[in-house]
Design a protein around this motif. Structure first.
Motif, PDB file in Angstrom:
ATOM      1  N   LEU A  77       0.824  -1.207   0.000  1.00 12.51           N
ATOM      2  CA  LEU A  77       0.000   0.000   0.000  1.00 12.51           C
ATOM      3  C   LEU A  77       0.859   1.258   0.000  1.00 12.51           C
ATOM      4  N   PHE A  78       1.810   1.347   0.900  1.00 11.17           N
ATOM      5  CA  PHE A  78       2.680   2.523   0.961  1.00 11.17           C
ATOM      6  C   PHE A  78       3.428   2.758  -0.356  1.00 11.17           C
ATOM      7  N   PRO A  79       4.083   1.722  -0.938  1.00 10.61           N
ATOM      8  CA  PRO A  79       4.775   1.958  -2.211  1.00 10.61           C
ATOM      9  C   PRO A  79       3.854   2.440  -3.330  1.00 10.61           C
ATOM     10  N   LEU A  80       2.620   1.904  -3.391  1.00 10.91           N
ATOM     11  CA  LEU A  80       1.674   2.385  -4.405  1.00 10.91           C
ATOM     12  C   LEU A  80       1.375   3.866  -4.207  1.00 10.91           C
ATOM     13  N   ILE A  81       1.213   4.255  -2.958  1.00  6.49           N
ATOM     14  CA  ILE A  81       1.005   5.678  -2.652  1.00  6.49           C
ATOM     15  C   ILE A  81       2.216   6.488  -3.100  1.00  6.49           C
ATOM     16  N   GLY A  82       3.415   5.945  -2.853  1.00  2.00           N
ATOM     17  CA  GLY A  82       4.634   6.640  -3.248  1.00  2.00           C
ATOM     18  C   GLY A  82       4.710   6.892  -4.742  1.00  2.00           C
ATOM     19  N   ILE A  83       4.303   5.905  -5.537  1.00  3.50           N
ATOM     20  CA  ILE A  83       4.323   6.065  -6.995  1.00  3.50           C
ATOM     21  C   ILE A  83       3.377   7.185  -7.415  1.00  3.50           C
ATOM     22  N   VAL A  84       2.155   7.157  -6.893  1.00  4.28           N
ATOM     23  CA  VAL A  84       1.153   8.159  -7.264  1.00  4.28           C
ATOM     24  C   VAL A  84       1.612   9.557  -6.842  1.00  4.28           C
ATOM     25  N   PRO A  94      11.398  19.972  -5.789  1.00  6.79           N
ATOM     26  CA  PRO A  94      12.697  19.557  -6.324  1.00  6.79           C
ATOM     27  C   PRO A  94      12.828  18.032  -6.332  1.00  6.79           C
ATOM     28  N   HIS A  95      13.661  17.556  -7.221  1.00  4.26           N
ATOM     29  CA  HIS A  95      13.823  16.122  -7.479  1.00  4.26           C
ATOM     30  C   HIS A  95      14.158  15.335  -6.223  1.00  4.26           C
ATOM     31  N   ASP A  96      15.146  15.795  -5.440  1.00  9.83           N
ATOM     32  CA  ASP A  96      15.601  15.014  -4.288  1.00  9.83           C
ATOM     33  C   ASP A  96      14.547  14.922  -3.190  1.00  9.83           C
ATOM     34  N   LEU A  97      13.734  15.954  -3.028  1.00  9.69           N
ATOM     35  CA  LEU A  97      12.668  15.890  -2.030  1.00  9.69           C
ATOM     36  C   LEU A  97      11.594  14.892  -2.438  1.00  9.69           C
ATOM     37  N   ILE A  98      11.326  14.808  -3.738  1.00 12.97           N
ATOM     38  CA  ILE A  98      10.382  13.792  -4.227  1.00 12.97           C
ATOM     39  C   ILE A  98      10.934  12.401  -3.965  1.00 12.97           C
ATOM     40  N   LEU A  99      12.233  12.214  -4.221  1.00 11.46           N
ATOM     41  CA  LEU A  99      12.869  10.937  -3.902  1.00 11.46           C
ATOM     42  C   LEU A  99      12.691  10.601  -2.427  1.00 11.46           C
ATOM     43  N   GLY A 100      12.851  11.625  -1.575  1.00 15.43           N
ATOM     44  CA  GLY A 100      12.724  11.397  -0.144  1.00 15.43           C
ATOM     45  C   GLY A 100      11.325  10.957   0.252  1.00 15.43           C
ATOM     46  N   ILE A 101      10.299  11.548  -0.351  1.00 17.59           N
ATOM     47  CA  ILE A 101       8.919  11.170  -0.046  1.00 17.59           C
ATOM     48  C   ILE A 101       8.642   9.740  -0.509  1.00 17.59           C
ATOM     49  N   ILE A 102       9.113   9.400  -1.711  1.00 15.96           N
ATOM     50  CA  ILE A 102       8.952   8.026  -2.186  1.00 15.96           C
ATOM     51  C   ILE A 102       9.697   7.057  -1.273  1.00 15.96           C
ATOM     52  N   TYR A 103      10.892   7.460  -0.849  1.00 16.00           N
ATOM     53  CA  TYR A 103      11.704   6.602   0.028  1.00 16.00           C
ATOM     54  C   TYR A 103      10.998   6.326   1.351  1.00 16.00           C
ATOM     55  N   VAL A 104      10.322   7.330   1.909  1.00 21.75           N
ATOM     56  CA  VAL A 104       9.545   7.130   3.143  1.00 21.75           C
ATOM     57  C   VAL A 104       8.562   5.977   2.961  1.00 21.75           C
ATOM     58  N   CYS A 105       7.911   5.935   1.810  1.00 13.93           N
ATOM     59  CA  CYS A 105       6.881   4.921   1.548  1.00 13.93           C
ATOM     60  C   CYS A 105       7.455   3.513   1.405  1.00 13.93           C
ATOM     61  N   LEU A 106       8.759   3.372   1.274  1.00 11.10           N
ATOM     62  CA  LEU A 106       9.372   2.068   1.042  1.00 11.10           C
ATOM     63  C   LEU A 106      10.038   1.486   2.281  1.00 11.10           C
TER      64      LEU A 106
END
Length: 337
Positions: A77-84, A94-106
């Motif tokens: 569930l969390f990774p799917l949220i991260g993708i969306v 910025p790119h790195d902050l988006i990476l950080g949000i996706i990383y939280v979900c994983l």
């Protein structure tokens, strides 16, 4: 609500970021401090392995439906949220902050706070001990694999699959060695939990200082505005609220008991700062780590505040009821862990 306050560790994290912003590590000092940080991380995961009793894990595995729901919430569930969320935020952050949000979900679930909140709310403590422990064991391998797969799918750069090998050497190998030594030193470490807590938190602070030092040198505070950070906090809050709602309603629709519902909520909605920061330093480039760990630092405090309110709500509803034998047994196991 009167009990909600910033914990000392959160204050220490903020002070560490300020120190790195004013006096970043560089040159020879940064090199040797990085080596010391890697050793501290290895010691941290060795201790995690040595603390964990297999009898606790095996007891919880028997409740496979509970463990499966928590696993799905954490690693599906969390990774799917991260993708969306990653796609939605592409033009906004910025790119790195988006990476950080996706990383939280994983990331895997927390251990100590998941168990503590489950205990306060009078949930299934043995199930929480098992779920949180298994999540971190599996997460050491699964999180970097998910990072590689999802960042490739979402078109985000910054991951090298060779980082999986680094994770195995720096994190998983010490954990396995700790497990092998557990029969001889496990009781000693569990009996001295408070004395050894500085190793847990100290290693995280060392990684944060190293990461933000590199980020400051590379201009992190020039690249991100206050609006960017506030948007990250808002997105974290929305993600957390959505997962809390899904775990609560999902556990009820699946017919779980009230005790299991509590365990699913607290173990299935939380993300581990203790595992996330060291893994980020092994997975991502030094220049990007500071920005990538910023969302998990914000998410960490948000989940503590939200889960504190929810746990107290459950506790108030149940304060007239006597403790169950299962809870008493779980508390005894928690005190020994």
């Amino acid at each position: 609500m009167s009990r909600i306050r910033l914990e000392p560790f959160t204050i220490a994290l903020v002070c560490t970021v300020l120190l790195a912003s004013l006096l970043p590590a560089h040159g020879a000092f940064a090199h040797w401090f990085g080596i010391a940080t890697n050793l501290a991380i290895a010691l941290l995961f060795f201790m995690h392995g040595a603390r964990l009793s297999w009898s606790t894990v095996l007891a919880g595995i028997l409740h496979w439906r509970l463990q499966l729901v928590i696993f799905v919430s954490t690693f599906a569930l969390f990774p799917l949220i991260g993708i969306v969320v990653g796609h939605i935020l592409t033009p906004l952050l910025p790119h790195d902050l988006i990476l950080g949000i996706i990383y939280v979900c994983l990331l895997p679930s927390t251990v100590q706070s998941s168990i503590a909140f489950t205990s306060i709310a009078r949930g299934n403590v043995p199930g929480a001990i098992c779920a949180a422990s298994l999540s971190n064991i599996i997460g050491v391998i699964l999180t970097p694999l998910l990072v590689g797969v999802l960042l490739s799918v979402s078109g985000k750069a910054g991951f090298d699959f060779s980082a999986v090998w680094k994770i195995l050497l720096q994190l998983f190998l010490p954990f396995v060695l700790g497990q092998l030594c557990q029969p001889w030193i496990g009781n000693w470490i569990r009996a001295r939990k408070k004395m050894l807590n500085p190793v847990d938190r100290g290693s995280i602070l060392m990684v944060v200082y190293s990461a933000f030092s590199a980020a400051v040198i590379n201009g992190i505070w020039h690249d991100f505005s206050l609006a960017d950070i506030l948007l990250v906090a808002l997105v974290n809050g929305v993600i957390l609220a959505f997962v809390l709602f899904m775990t609560m309603q999902g556990s009820r629709l699946l017919g779980f008991s009230r005790e299991d519902e509590i365990t699913i909520i607290f173990c299935g909605s939380k993300k581990s700062l203790a595992s996330g920061v060291p893994m980020a330093s092994a997975i991502f480039s030094p220049a990007a780590v500071g920005a990538i760990v910023l969302p998990i630092m914000l998410f960490h405090q948000m989940q503590l505040l939200a889960c504190s309110v929810i746990a107290q709500h459950y506790a108030r509803r149940d304060e007239e009821k006597p403790a169950s034998p299962a809870l008493d047994d779980g508390m005894q196991k928690l005190e020994r862990s």
